[in-house]
Design an enzyme around this catalytic site. Structure first.
Site: not given
Ligand code: ATP
Ligand code: LTN
Length: 334
Positions: A200, A197, A115
C-alpha cells in the site's frame, strides 16, 4: 475457541487503498472460513496512527475498508466486522501485554525496521510496539488461527511467544494461535519491481492493482508490468516477474501453474499480460459493483458497525476480565 467453536482474528490497516496482494493474500481466503470458525475481521484503525494520518481521510478510508470487507463476500451476519477503536479492550490488553514483551524481541521485527527507515522523522513508540497491539487483537478472541499474507508470519510468531510467556506464569489463559497462510497468493509481488512485495505504501501507482481500479486501468497496468528477459511463459525462481503474473492468473481463473504454462505455450508476454489483466478485471468486477451498492446504503453499514462492535466487545471483555483477575487487579465493586 469461543462458545465451543474454533475462532479466528484478522485485520487490515485503514491506510492507503486495498490492492491485489491484500485481496489474494488475505481477504479472499477469509471468505471461505465463516462456516468453520467464529470469525473477527477488524479495521485496525489504532494501528493506522503509527504513521501520521489526516483525520478526515482516516475516517473515510476506515469506512471504505469495512465496506470492502462486505463487498468481497464477508457476510456481516456470520462474520464480526468492526472498528478496533470501538472496542477499548484492544488498548487495555495491549498495555498489559507490553509488560510481557521485551525490547530486544521487538527490535528484531522486520516490519518495524522497514517502516522506521521509511519514516525517519517519526519513529514513535507506537511503531515499535505495533506487534504487541497485534498480539492483543489476536489473543482477545482466543484465536486458533490468523489468516494473513506471508509478511505477517513474524508478528504471529511474537504473538505466540508473548502468549506462552503469559500462560507460563498464570496458567492456560490464552489460546496459542497458528498462522493460516495459503501456499499461493501469500506474497504477490510489485508489478514494477517483482522482487518486492506489492504494498500500500508504494509511491508508484503502476506497481499495484487496486481493488477499485477499472478494467482499462487494470489491463494497462498489467501491460506495463516489468517482466524478465526471454519470452516464454515459465514459472521459475529466476523469473520473478512472469512467475508473479502466472500466480495471479492461476488464482483469478482457478488454473494451476502447469495448466497456465501449457495454455500459453508458444505465446508471447504481450498476449499473456492482456489475459492476466482480463481475468483479474472480471474477478474484481462483482466486488466493485457490490461496493458501489453498499456505499449508498448508510443505514445498513451503520447497523453493521454498531451491532458487530457490540458482539466483539462481548467476547473481548470476557478475555480481558479473565486476564485482569489473573494478574491481580482489584475486582470492580458492583
Ligand atoms: P504496507 O505495505 O503499507 O505495510 P500492506 O500492503 O502490507 O501495507 P497491510 O494492511 O499491512 O497492507 O496488510 C493487510 C493484509 O494483506 C495482511 O494479511 C498482509 O499479510 C496481506 N498482504 C499485504 N501485502 C501483501 C502481498 N503483497 N501479498 C500477499 N498478501 C499481502
Ligand atoms: N499488522 C497487520 C494488520 C493487523 C493484523 C492484526 C493482522 C493488525 N492486527 C491481527 C492479523 C491479526 C498488517 O499490517 N497487515
Amino acid at each position: 475457541m469461543l462458545n465451543g467453536k474454533k475462532s479466528l482474528f484478522s485485520g487490515m490497516q485503514a491506510t492507503g487503498t486495498l490492492h491485489l496482494g491484500n485481496y489474494l493474500g488475505a481477504l479472499k481466503n477469509w471468505v471461505e472460513l465463516e462456516d468453520d470458525y467464529e470469525t473477527f475481521y477488524c479495521v485496525v484503525d489504532l494501528h493506522s496512527i503509527t504513521v501520521r494520518q489526516d483525520p478526515a481521510e482516516l475516517r473515510r478510508k476506515a469506512r471504505a475498508l469495512l465496506t470492502l470487507y462486505i463487498a468481497a463476500g464477508l457476510n456481516p451476519e456470520k462474520n464480526c466486522i468492526y472498528y478496533q477503536s470501538h472496542v477499548p479492550a484492544h488498548a487495555e490488553l495491549n498495555w498489559i501485554l507490553n509488560c510481557f514483551t521485551y525490547m530486544g524481541e521487538l527490535s528484531r521485527m522486520t516490519q518495524y525496521k522497514d517502516k522506521a527507515s521509511k519514516n525517519e522523522d517519526n519513529i514513535n513508540a507506537g511503531l515499535f510496539t505495533y506487534p504487541v497491539l497485534m498480539a492483543a487483537d489476536i489473543l482477545l478472541f482466543q484465536s486458533d488461527i490468523v489468516p494473513v499474507g506471508d509478511d505477517q508470519k513474524q508478528h504471529i510468531e511474537i504473538t505466540r511467544d508473548i502468549a506462552q510467556r503469559f500462560n507460563s506464569v498464570y496458567g492456560e489463559v490464552f489460546t496459542i494461535p497458528e498462522p493460516y497462510i495459503k501456499r499461493t497468493g501469500a506474497r504477490i509481488m510489485s508489478l514494477q519491481e517483482p522482487t518486492k512485495k506489492m504494498s500500500k505504501s508504494d509511491d508508484n501507482e503502476n506497481a499495484s492493482i487496486f481493488l477499485l481500479d477499472n478494467t482499462d486501468t487494470i489491463i494497462r497496468k498489467f501491460k506495463r508490468a516489468v517482466t524478465d528477459s526471454g519470452s516464454e511463459i515459465i514459472h521459475s525462481n529466476d523469473k520473478p516477474g512472469i512467475s508473479n503474473l502466472i500466480e495471479i492468473y492461476g488464482i483469478a481463473t482457478g488454473k494451476s501453474i502447469d495448466e497456465t504454462m501449457k495454455e500459453f505455450e508458444g505465446k508471447g508476454y504481450g498476449e499473456f499480460k492482456i489475459a492476466v489483466g482480463e481475468s483479474v478485471a472480471s474477478m474484481l468486477k462483482p466486488i466493485q459493483d457490490k461496493y458501489e451498492e453498499l456505499s449508498k446504503d448508510k443505514t445498513y453499514i451503520d447497523g453493521v458497525i454498531k451491532s458487530n462492535a457490540e458482539k466483539a466487545s462481548y467476547f473481548a471483555n470476557k478475555t480481558l476480565r479473565k486476564v485482569q483477575k489473573k494478574i491481580g487487579f482489584p475486582e470492580k465493586i458492583k
